[in-house]
Design a protein around this motif. Structure first.
Motif, PDB file in Angstrom:
ATOM      1  N   ASN A 164       0.862  -1.173   0.000  1.00 36.78           N
ATOM      2  CA  ASN A 164       0.000   0.000   0.000  1.00 36.78           C
ATOM      3  C   ASN A 164       0.903   1.228   0.000  1.00 36.78           C
ATOM      4  OD1 ASN A 164      -2.018   1.874   0.217  1.00 36.78           O
ATOM      5  ND2 ASN A 164      -2.455   1.465   2.382  1.00 36.78           N
ATOM      6  N   GLY A 165       1.190   1.756  -1.192  1.00 38.68           N
ATOM      7  CA  GLY A 165       2.150   2.843  -1.294  1.00 38.68           C
ATOM      8  C   GLY A 165       3.524   2.353  -0.899  1.00 38.68           C
ATOM      9  N   ARG A 166       4.132   3.022   0.091  1.00 34.67           N
ATOM     10  CA  ARG A 166       5.446   2.600   0.569  1.00 34.67           C
ATOM     11  C   ARG A 166       5.357   1.531   1.651  1.00 34.67           C
ATOM     12  NH1 ARG A 166       9.669   4.496  -1.431  1.00 34.67           N
ATOM     13  NH2 ARG A 166      10.812   3.439   0.223  1.00 34.67           N
ATOM     14  N   ASN A 167       4.176   1.259   2.131  1.00 30.63           N
ATOM     15  CA  ASN A 167       4.011   0.296   3.221  1.00 30.63           C
ATOM     16  C   ASN A 167       3.802  -1.110   2.667  1.00 30.63           C
ATOM     17  OD1 ASN A 167       4.145   2.223   5.365  1.00 30.63           O
ATOM     18  ND2 ASN A 167       2.076   2.887   4.801  1.00 30.63           N
ATOM     19  N   VAL A 168       4.631  -2.034   3.127  1.00 31.07           N
ATOM     20  CA  VAL A 168       4.533  -3.426   2.710  1.00 31.07           C
ATOM     21  C   VAL A 168       4.269  -4.284   3.940  1.00 31.07           C
ATOM     22  CG1 VAL A 168       5.764  -5.381   1.697  1.00 31.07           C
ATOM     23  CG2 VAL A 168       6.071  -3.088   0.739  1.00 31.07           C
ATOM     24  N   ILE A 169       3.224  -5.083   3.871  1.00 28.54           N
ATOM     25  CA  ILE A 169       2.885  -6.003   4.954  1.00 28.54           C
ATOM     26  C   ILE A 169       2.994  -7.425   4.427  1.00 28.54           C
ATOM     27  CG2 ILE A 169       1.072  -6.807   6.509  1.00 28.54           C
ATOM     28  CD1 ILE A 169       2.188  -4.095   7.273  1.00 28.54           C
ATOM     29  N   ILE A 170       3.628  -8.294   5.222  1.00 28.02           N
ATOM     30  CA  ILE A 170       3.701  -9.713   4.896  1.00 28.02           C
ATOM     31  C   ILE A 170       2.657 -10.425   5.741  1.00 28.02           C
ATOM     32  CG2 ILE A 170       5.191 -11.717   4.630  1.00 28.02           C
ATOM     33  CD1 ILE A 170       6.147  -9.146   3.165  1.00 28.02           C
ATOM     34  N   GLU A 171       1.674 -11.003   5.099  1.00 29.46           N
ATOM     35  CA  GLU A 171       0.603 -11.656   5.842  1.00 29.46           C
ATOM     36  C   GLU A 171       1.151 -12.793   6.700  1.00 29.46           C
ATOM     37  OE1 GLU A 171      -2.369 -12.871   3.038  1.00 29.46           O
ATOM     38  OE2 GLU A 171      -3.348 -10.902   3.067  1.00 29.46           O
ATOM     39  N   ASN A 172       0.753 -12.805   7.968  1.00 29.05           N
ATOM     40  CA  ASN A 172       1.110 -13.855   8.930  1.00 29.05           C
ATOM     41  C   ASN A 172       2.611 -13.946   9.211  1.00 29.05           C
ATOM     42  OD1 ASN A 172      -1.656 -14.725   9.073  1.00 29.05           O
ATOM     43  ND2 ASN A 172      -1.336 -15.782   7.118  1.00 29.05           N
ATOM     44  N   ALA A 173       3.336 -12.871   8.983  1.00 32.66           N
ATOM     45  CA  ALA A 173       4.774 -12.873   9.277  1.00 32.66           C
ATOM     46  C   ALA A 173       5.026 -12.409  10.692  1.00 32.66           C
ATOM     47  CB  ALA A 173       5.516 -11.968   8.295  1.00 32.66           C
ATOM     48  N   LYS A 174       6.153 -12.855  11.255  1.00 30.63           N
ATOM     49  CA  LYS A 174       6.596 -12.393  12.559  1.00 30.63           C
ATOM     50  C   LYS A 174       7.392 -11.107  12.370  1.00 30.63           C
ATOM     51  CE  LYS A 174       7.058 -17.099  14.330  1.00 30.63           C
ATOM     52  NZ  LYS A 174       8.028 -18.100  14.842  1.00 30.63           N
ATOM     53  N   TYR A 175       7.084 -10.108  13.202  1.00 32.29           N
ATOM     54  CA  TYR A 175       7.768  -8.824  13.089  1.00 32.29           C
ATOM     55  C   TYR A 175       8.566  -8.534  14.353  1.00 32.29           C
ATOM     56  CZ  TYR A 175       5.392  -7.614   8.776  1.00 32.29           C
ATOM     57  OH  TYR A 175       4.969  -7.598   7.485  1.00 32.29           O
ATOM     58  N   GLY A 176       9.528  -7.617  14.203  1.00 33.50           N
ATOM     59  CA  GLY A 176      10.247  -7.115  15.354  1.00 33.50           C
ATOM     60  C   GLY A 176      11.406  -7.968  15.808  1.00 33.50           C
ATOM     61  N   GLU A 177      11.838  -8.952  14.998  1.00 37.26           N
ATOM     62  CA  GLU A 177      12.958  -9.787  15.381  1.00 37.26           C
ATOM     63  C   GLU A 177      14.235  -9.288  14.721  1.00 37.26           C
ATOM     64  OE1 GLU A 177      12.332 -13.939  15.146  1.00 37.26           O
ATOM     65  OE2 GLU A 177      10.291 -13.829  15.913  1.00 37.26           O
ATOM     66  N   VAL A 178      15.334  -9.319  15.467  1.00 38.61           N
ATOM     67  CA  VAL A 178      16.627  -8.844  14.988  1.00 38.61           C
ATOM     68  C   VAL A 178      17.485 -10.076  14.682  1.00 38.61           C
ATOM     69  CG1 VAL A 178      18.678  -7.510  15.632  1.00 38.61           C
ATOM     70  CG2 VAL A 178      16.424  -6.751  16.374  1.00 38.61           C
ATOM     71  N   PRO A 179      18.315 -10.069  13.591  1.00 40.13           N
ATOM     72  CA  PRO A 179      18.660  -8.934  12.760  1.00 40.13           C
ATOM     73  C   PRO A 179      17.797  -8.756  11.527  1.00 40.13           C
ATOM     74  CG  PRO A 179      20.099 -10.741  12.204  1.00 40.13           C
ATOM     75  CD  PRO A 179      19.181 -11.229  13.295  1.00 40.13           C
ATOM     76  N   VAL A 180      16.735  -9.526  11.364  1.00 44.80           N
ATOM     77  CA  VAL A 180      15.931  -9.419  10.157  1.00 44.80           C
ATOM     78  C   VAL A 180      14.522  -9.023  10.531  1.00 44.80           C
ATOM     79  CG1 VAL A 180      15.030 -10.671   8.171  1.00 44.80           C
ATOM     80  CG2 VAL A 180      17.318 -11.167   8.987  1.00 44.80           C
ATOM     81  N   ASN A 181      13.938  -8.110   9.788  1.00 47.78           N
ATOM     82  CA  ASN A 181      12.597  -7.642  10.090  1.00 47.78           C
ATOM     83  C   ASN A 181      11.845  -7.392   8.781  1.00 47.78           C
ATOM     84  OD1 ASN A 181      10.293  -6.600  11.118  1.00 47.78           O
ATOM     85  ND2 ASN A 181      11.207  -4.785  12.027  1.00 47.78           N
ATOM     86  N   PRO A 182      10.750  -8.088   8.478  1.00 53.44           N
ATOM     87  CA  PRO A 182      10.165  -9.167   9.277  1.00 53.44           C
ATOM     88  C   PRO A 182      11.064 -10.399   9.329  1.00 53.44           C
ATOM     89  CG  PRO A 182       9.053  -9.032   7.163  1.00 53.44           C
ATOM     90  CD  PRO A 182       9.976  -7.860   7.233  1.00 53.44           C
ATOM     91  N   ALA A 183      10.755 -11.308  10.231  1.00 54.40           N
ATOM     92  CA  ALA A 183      11.674 -12.406  10.523  1.00 54.40           C
ATOM     93  C   ALA A 183      11.718 -13.435   9.411  1.00 54.40           C
ATOM     94  CB  ALA A 183      11.251 -13.088  11.814  1.00 54.40           C
TER      95      ALA A 183
END
Length: 217
Positions: A194-213
């Motif tokens: 949606n514009g610059r916003n990308v959402i991955i359905e059912n993905a885990k977010y907020g994990e380091v070093p990769v986001n989404p995980a």
């Protein structure tokens, strides 16, 4: 239904090899129907042939302009009816016509955390700037160079004794993980933009070093 992928590459083809492995391992629901290079001796062409994939070299010197070359390449790609076009170390700036032709299904990987250190020699830029962290980014390709909507990023520390070569090699290891992961998400229909916003359905977010995980790579 399998996702039909076309890959453009200019170099040794390490990201192409990682994508092929993801397909062969059954992690990516897709197939690569064509690999195109602007370099006759590109390692990516050899890798494609070794894996039974059609490989084509098109010489930019035969075209009067970058735009003319891109229009020709775009027409060749259209014949494959691709679901996804992947730039894997493709060292050419794309014309607006090419980007428009495959808008929404054109991906690139860049060796920095964009919008930082865009353009060539991003690893060298990070070292010279004194950055403590850099990384790599898979993003949609848009008309502005290295500035498309971000799908996934990996963070890599810049060590005090890093050279451009050592940093590049460490970043590359993460490229080989996040690019196949992004392609898997695309082929599974889980990427919502949606514009610059990308959402991955059912993905885990907020994990380091990769986001989404990372899930599979």
């Amino acid at each position: 239904m399998s996702c039909n992928i076309v890959v453009l590459a200019s170099g040794r083809g390490s990201n192409l090899r990682a994508i092929i492995k993801g397909i062969k391992d059954g992690k990516i629901n897709g197939n690569i129907s064509l690999v195109i290079s602007n370099k006759k001796d590109a390692g990516a062409l050899k890798i494609a042939k070794e894996n039974g994939i059609e490989a084509k070299f098109y010489d930019p010197a035969f075209f009067a302009s970058r735009r003319g070359y891109d229009i020709y390449i775009a027409e060749r790609i259209r014949k494959e009816n691709p679901d996804l076009v992947v730039l894997a170390g493709y060292m050419r700036i794309l014309s607006d016509e090419f980007v428009e032709a495959f808008e929404g299904k054109l991906l690139n990987i860049h060796p920095s955390l964009i919008p930082a250190f865009q353009g060539l020699k991003a690893q060298k830029q990070a070292i010279e700037y004194g950055a403590r962290f850099t990384g790599c980014t898979v993003h949609f390709v848009e008309k502005e160079l290295d500035n498309g909507a971000i799908i996934i990023q990996a963070v890599v520390p810049v060590l005090p004794d890093d050279t451009e070569e050592t940093l590049s090699e460490r970043i590359l290891k993460y490229e080989h993980k996040i690019y196949p992961q992004a392609i898997k998400w695309f082929c599974d229909g889980r990427i919502k933009k949606n514009g610059r916003n990308v959402i991955i359905e059912n993905a885990k977010y907020g994990e380091v070093p990769v986001n989404p995980a990372l899930e599979d790579f």
